[in-house]
Scaffold this motif. Structure first.
Motif, mmCIF file in Angstrom:
data_model
loop_
_atom_site.group_PDB
_atom_site.id
_atom_site.type_symbol
_atom_site.label_atom_id
_atom_site.label_comp_id
_atom_site.label_asym_id
_atom_site.label_seq_id
_atom_site.Cartn_x
_atom_site.Cartn_y
_atom_site.Cartn_z
ATOM 1 N N THR A 4 4.158 1.680 0.862
ATOM 2 C CA THR A 4 5.393 1.684 1.659
ATOM 3 C C THR A 4 6.302 0.568 1.149
ATOM 4 N N GLY B 104 -3.003 -2.794 -1.818
ATOM 5 C CA GLY B 104 -3.953 -2.209 -0.860
ATOM 6 C C GLY B 104 -5.348 -2.753 -1.067
ATOM 7 N N THR C 107 -4.495 -5.515 8.967
ATOM 8 C CA THR C 107 -4.774 -4.518 7.927
ATOM 9 C C THR C 107 -3.786 -4.734 6.776
ATOM 10 N N THR D 52 -1.174 -3.563 5.478
ATOM 11 C CA THR D 52 -0.121 -2.564 5.690
ATOM 12 C C THR D 52 1.230 -3.248 5.930
ATOM 13 N N ASP E 165 0.818 -1.204 0.000
ATOM 14 C CA ASP E 165 0.000 0.000 0.000
ATOM 15 C C ASP E 165 0.860 1.266 0.000
#
Ligand code: MCA
Ligand code: AMP
Length: 468
Positions: free
Chosen positions: A25, A202, A54, A56, A23
């Motif tokens: 990063t 994401g 999540t 992430t 997402d």
């Protein structure tokens, strides 16, 4: 017996020219290993951690760090409603939340610092040590925790590495949730075992898949059918080496449309949380729309009739699919009864799916035995769980939940509801929101139908097939 903990063997090479991007990063493998080693170093004495999964980098660091430390991971759907969250926390009893924690569970949390770095030396580990407690729905009751060992995860990934000729110079693209086998085990640990790249976009939209350039793409059929309806995004996948579909049946027209738009034939594969991926179309094998391939290395399958006899492998006869092999789970947490029930006396796991096998060993999944397990957008959802939740709503006397065929979702959750005498009908969105508050967002019915009575047979059993 113990061996070195090398589940994430490719990551341990710490290359700075391989990247994981989640997402937006991005970390090189060297940076990811350093940060995950710092997480691992903070877990001394811990047995089991929960991760609010999540999509992430924090989730990737938490899961990777715990696995490096040999600590069990409980991935928790981030949209879990109150009842589902309480059930997972009570049942799994994690020592702590690794990374962000939801409110009010009474379990402490440990912050993750993505900038921290430490070195890592693989420790000794029993391959039967549990890597994941992964919650999945059954036909009735609350979700069960599937225990997946380091042995099973390693065998499952190695089988796919072989089937798909997965290499360190591949870059995998997907946008799948990180609390199921598909997105987490295949989609994150796969690249880290191979030493390959990963771009997690994401959210799994056609736009996001088209924008991320990779050599391999993973998606559930709902995402593939949305890509097939969006020619300009589908065409962006032309340069890929392998498009893979799984978690539910890929409709034949979607396979054909994607072939027209991308020049590639999607490779289907089949599996379950309890078995990992057992059957896959090989990268060097033939592709047939509607067929999911052959057993991966270390797995055997068989088809059984209701009386337990063998069903011929003739490409037409339908039987119950049973599997065994090195990728299988170690049981359901705290549920020896359910574990025992899911195996035959001679040790085969009963998948609950019905299938056809051809003389060459290829499998076609025909459907599920039970109408009470629904597959919607790739999520496995138990009708019984939604029914018990809805029955707790003051306006509901009784209800029956079914999965209705749906072009986009595979199946769409529909609740048939009988109201309590004298109660005015609530707005259907009140009932769907009620399910979301208690269970999780993807378990909300897409439609609520108010009926005077549920269809029943002479024995009083609800006849769900009449609701379809
Ligand atoms: C959805 N919405 C609703 C309802 N349902 N609103 C009201 N009532 C409802 N009942 C809302 C959503 O919140 C969203 O709103 C909007 O409608 C669109 O939802 P949806 O159609 O679901 O689309 P999406 O949010 O774009 O998600 C589709 C998806 C996702 C990307 C396909 O469902 C997904 O990632 N599925 C993958 C599941 C998976 O990984 N399964 C693997 C398990 P808003 O736009 O406001 O948010 S199987 C496995 O692991 C095995 C081993 C295997 O074989 O792989
Ligand atoms: P889950 O445990 O959530 O992974 O769901 C497993 C179930 O997904 C299986 O029992 C099948 O019913 C279904 N499934 C997975 N892959 C496929 C596929 N390629 N075709 C048809 N059904 C599938």
């Amino acid at each position: 017996m113990t061996t070195q903990n090398r589940l994430l063997a490719g990551l341990l090479e710490a290359r700075s020219d391989r990247h994981v991007s989640v997402d937006g990063t991005t970390l090189s493998h060297a940076e990811l290993l350093g940060a995950a080693a710092a997480v691992a170093g903070s877990l001394d004495g811990r047995q089991r951690v929960a991760v609010l999964a999540t999509p992430t980098m924090t989730t990737v660091l938490a899961v990777t760090g715990a696995l490096l430390a040999g600590v069990e991971v409980v991935p928790v759907p981030p949209d879990s409603g109150a009842d589902e969250l309480r059930h997972i926390v009570d049942d799994a009893a994690p020592d702590l939340w690794l990374g962000p924690a939801p409110d009010g569970t009474g379990v402490p949390s440990l912050t993750i610092d993505p900038a921290a770095r430490a070195s890592y030396e693989p420790g000794e580990l029993d391959p039967e040590r549990i890597a994941f407690v992964l919650y999945t729905s059954g036909t009735t009751g609350l979700p069960k925790g599937v225990l997946l060992s380091h042995r099973a995860v390693a065998a499952g990934l190695d089988g796919l590495v072989d089937a798909w000729a997965w290499r360190a110079d591949d870059v995998l693209v997907h946008g799948l949730p990180l609390f199921h086998v598909h997105g987490l085990v295949l989609g994150v640990l796969g690249p880290l075992r191979v030493g390959a790249g990963l771009t997690h976009v994401g959210r799994g939209t056609p736009q996001a898949y088209a924008a991320a350039r990779g050599s391999m793409y993973f998606a559930v059929p709902t995402i593939w059918s949305r890509i097939a309806e969006s020619p300009e995004h589908a065409e962006a996948l032309r340069g890929a080496r392998l498009l893979v579909s799984g978690s539910a049946a890929l409709p034949v027209p979607v396979f054909e449309r994607l072939r027209e738009l991308t020049g590639l034939e999607v490779a289907e594969r089949y599996g379950m949380s309890e078995t990992l991926i057992t059957v896959a179309t090989r990268a060097d094998g033939s592709r047939r729309a509607g067929w999911v391939g052959v057993p991966i290395e270390g797995v055997q399958t068989r088809l059984r009739a209701e009386d337990g006899s063998d069903v011929p492998r003739d490409g037409e006869s339908v039987g119950r699919l049973e599997v065994r092999g090195s990728t299988l789970f170690s049981g359901y947490l705290n549920r020896p009864d359910a574990t025992a029930e899911s195996f035959t006396e001679d040790g085969w796991f009963v998948t609950g799916d019905v299938a056809v096998l051809d003389p060459g060993g290829a499998h076609r999944i025909v459907g599920r035995e039970s109408v009470d397990l629904i597959k919607s957008a790739g999520y496995r959802i138990g009708a019984g769980e939604i029914e018990s939740t809805l029955s707790g709503h003051p306006a509901v006397a009784e209800c029956a939940v079914v999965g209705v065929p749906d072009d986009d979702l595979g199946q769409r959750i529909v609740a048939h509801v009988v109201l309590r005498a004298g109660r005015p009908a609530p707005d259907p969105t009140e009932l769907t929101a009620y399910v979301g508050e208690h269970l999780s967002a993807h378990k909300r019915p897409r439609a609520v139908v108010f009926v005077d009575a549920l269809p029943r047979n002479e024995m009083g059993k609800v006849q769900k097939k009449r609701l379809l």
